[in-house]
Write a protein that holds these residues in place. Sequence first.
Motif, PDB file in Angstrom:
ATOM      1  N   LYS A 177       0.876  -1.274   0.004  1.00  0.00           N
ATOM      2  CA  LYS A 177      -0.032   0.120  -0.004  1.00  0.00           C
ATOM      3  C   LYS A 177       0.911   1.395  -0.060  1.00  0.00           C
ATOM      4  CE  LYS A 177      -0.345  -0.275   5.049  1.00  0.00           C
ATOM      5  NZ  LYS A 177      -1.306  -0.439   5.899  1.00  0.00           N
ATOM      6  N   ASP A 178       2.111   0.994   0.360  1.00  0.00           N
ATOM      7  CA  ASP A 178       2.937   2.240   0.350  1.00  0.00           C
ATOM      8  C   ASP A 178       4.645   1.894   0.668  1.00  0.00           C
ATOM      9  OD1 ASP A 178       3.351   1.561   3.198  1.00  0.00           O
ATOM     10  OD2 ASP A 178       1.955   2.942   4.026  1.00  0.00           O
ATOM     11  N   GLU A 179       5.250   2.907   0.569  1.00  0.00           N
ATOM     12  CA  GLU A 179       6.773   2.268   0.674  1.00  0.00           C
ATOM     13  C   GLU A 179       7.089   1.631   1.652  1.00  0.00           C
ATOM     14  OE1 GLU A 179      11.078   4.628   0.527  1.00  0.00           O
ATOM     15  OE2 GLU A 179       9.304   5.840   0.263  1.00  0.00           O
ATOM     16  N   ALA A 180       6.685   1.969   2.826  1.00  0.00           N
ATOM     17  CA  ALA A 180       7.097   1.246   4.195  1.00  0.00           C
ATOM     18  C   ALA A 180       6.410  -0.317   4.133  1.00  0.00           C
ATOM     19  CB  ALA A 180       6.290   1.838   5.487  1.00  0.00           C
ATOM     20  N   GLN A 181       5.276  -0.383   3.454  1.00  0.00           N
ATOM     21  CA  GLN A 181       4.636  -1.915   3.223  1.00  0.00           C
ATOM     22  C   GLN A 181       5.767  -2.486   2.293  1.00  0.00           C
ATOM     23  OE1 GLN A 181       0.734  -2.935   1.922  1.00  0.00           O
ATOM     24  NE2 GLN A 181       0.564  -4.302   3.898  1.00  0.00           N
ATOM     25  N   CYS A 182       6.048  -1.809   1.286  1.00  0.00           N
ATOM     26  CA  CYS A 182       6.811  -2.417   0.212  1.00  0.00           C
ATOM     27  C   CYS A 182       8.216  -2.876   0.685  1.00  0.00           C
ATOM     28  CB  CYS A 182       7.116  -1.509  -0.921  1.00  0.00           C
ATOM     29  SG  CYS A 182       7.973  -2.002  -2.303  1.00  0.00           S
ATOM     30  N   LYS A 183       8.933  -2.002   1.653  1.00  0.00           N
ATOM     31  CA  LYS A 183      10.107  -2.470   2.055  1.00  0.00           C
ATOM     32  C   LYS A 183       9.867  -3.867   3.127  1.00  0.00           C
ATOM     33  CE  LYS A 183      12.435   1.787   2.052  1.00  0.00           C
ATOM     34  NZ  LYS A 183      12.851   2.857   2.743  1.00  0.00           N
ATOM     35  N   GLU A 184       8.698  -3.720   3.634  1.00  0.00           N
ATOM     36  CA  GLU A 184       8.420  -5.061   4.491  1.00  0.00           C
ATOM     37  C   GLU A 184       8.170  -6.365   3.685  1.00  0.00           C
ATOM     38  OE1 GLU A 184       5.107  -4.012   6.786  1.00  0.00           O
ATOM     39  OE2 GLU A 184       6.113  -2.676   8.069  1.00  0.00           O
ATOM     40  N   LEU A 185       7.586  -6.145   2.489  1.00  0.00           N
ATOM     41  CA  LEU A 185       7.300  -7.267   1.255  1.00  0.00           C
ATOM     42  C   LEU A 185       8.681  -7.809   0.914  1.00  0.00           C
ATOM     43  CD1 LEU A 185       4.514  -5.783  -0.567  1.00  0.00           C
ATOM     44  CD2 LEU A 185       4.515  -7.948   0.835  1.00  0.00           C
ATOM     45  N   GLN A 186       9.532  -6.895   0.447  1.00  0.00           N
ATOM     46  CA  GLN A 186      10.800  -7.107   0.133  1.00  0.00           C
ATOM     47  C   GLN A 186      11.540  -7.916   1.448  1.00  0.00           C
ATOM     48  OE1 GLN A 186      13.364  -3.959  -1.134  1.00  0.00           O
ATOM     49  NE2 GLN A 186      15.023  -5.210  -1.708  1.00  0.00           N
ATOM     50  N   ALA A 187      11.659  -7.744   2.317  1.00  0.00           N
ATOM     51  CA  ALA A 187      12.351  -8.417   3.410  1.00  0.00           C
ATOM     52  C   ALA A 187      11.537  -9.618   3.704  1.00  0.00           C
ATOM     53  CB  ALA A 187      12.199  -7.462   4.846  1.00  0.00           C
ATOM     54  N   ALA A 188      10.641  -9.789   3.553  1.00  0.00           N
ATOM     55  CA  ALA A 188       9.709 -11.068   3.786  1.00  0.00           C
ATOM     56  C   ALA A 188      10.058 -12.055   2.398  1.00  0.00           C
ATOM     57  CB  ALA A 188       8.183 -10.954   3.810  1.00  0.00           C
ATOM     58  N   VAL A 189      10.015 -11.504   1.325  1.00  0.00           N
ATOM     59  CA  VAL A 189      10.337 -12.392   0.058  1.00  0.00           C
ATOM     60  C   VAL A 189      11.893 -12.742   0.196  1.00  0.00           C
ATOM     61  CG1 VAL A 189      10.595 -12.244  -2.669  1.00  0.00           C
ATOM     62  CG2 VAL A 189       8.610 -11.249  -1.475  1.00  0.00           C
ATOM     63  N   GLU A 190      12.809 -11.879   0.499  1.00  0.00           N
ATOM     64  CA  GLU A 190      14.222 -12.063   0.659  1.00  0.00           C
ATOM     65  C   GLU A 190      14.380 -13.294   1.840  1.00  0.00           C
ATOM     66  OE1 GLU A 190      15.945  -8.212   1.400  1.00  0.00           O
ATOM     67  OE2 GLU A 190      16.293  -7.958  -1.042  1.00  0.00           O
ATOM     68  N   ALA A 191      13.589 -13.555   2.756  1.00  0.00           N
ATOM     69  CA  ALA A 191      13.708 -14.353   3.787  1.00  0.00           C
ATOM     70  C   ALA A 191      13.141 -15.742   3.280  1.00  0.00           C
ATOM     71  CB  ALA A 191      13.090 -14.005   5.106  1.00  0.00           C
ATOM     72  N   TYR A 192      12.097 -15.662   2.415  1.00  0.00           N
ATOM     73  CA  TYR A 192      11.530 -17.001   1.940  1.00  0.00           C
ATOM     74  C   TYR A 192      12.532 -17.541   0.997  1.00  0.00           C
ATOM     75  CZ  TYR A 192       9.018 -19.511  -1.594  1.00  0.00           C
ATOM     76  OH  TYR A 192       8.586 -20.638  -2.608  1.00  0.00           O
TER      77      TYR A 192
END
Length: 163
Positions: A93-108
């Motif tokens: 929804k925003d830049e902050a959530q995008c960064k969280e998504l990126q971190a989650a995908v990288e962890a996956y």
Amino acid sequence: MKKMNRMVSAILLGAMCLVLLSACGGTQVKDPGFDKVVANIDAALEKSASMIAVDEDYIAGSLRMESDDYTDFCVKINAYGANVDEYGVFRGKDEAQCKELQAAVEAYLQLRIDSWMDAYMPEEKPKVTSAEVVTKGNYVCYTILSEADRATVEKAFEDSFAG
């Protein structure tokens, strides 16, 4: 002393305005629409017909993300044959959530590497170890594909934001 405080305040205010103004225009990305991004990738990737979209249960179980962690998603995995082909696109929804998504995908992706059994399909391991994450605007795209297919998906993803 008051004059010095006013001058420092004015300088700080001016600096803040410059930072805010420079952040506006240069880093904003026009949102092409989630469906267009996914359609561009599917049109470019020849093997997309052999891949199936997964549901929120897969996202929760494998990527450890809940539906409020993203606004849209499309993750596709291989449906036929024995390979680990997979790609996914998330929109935050925003830049902050995008960064969280990126971190989650990288962890996956790191989990996929850490849990890989070398005796199981060793020819597929390079796809996992070379998996990539790219972001644009509030979008995160990841690929677990051959080098050529990864380049195709990443180009289609980037091209979605052109124009």
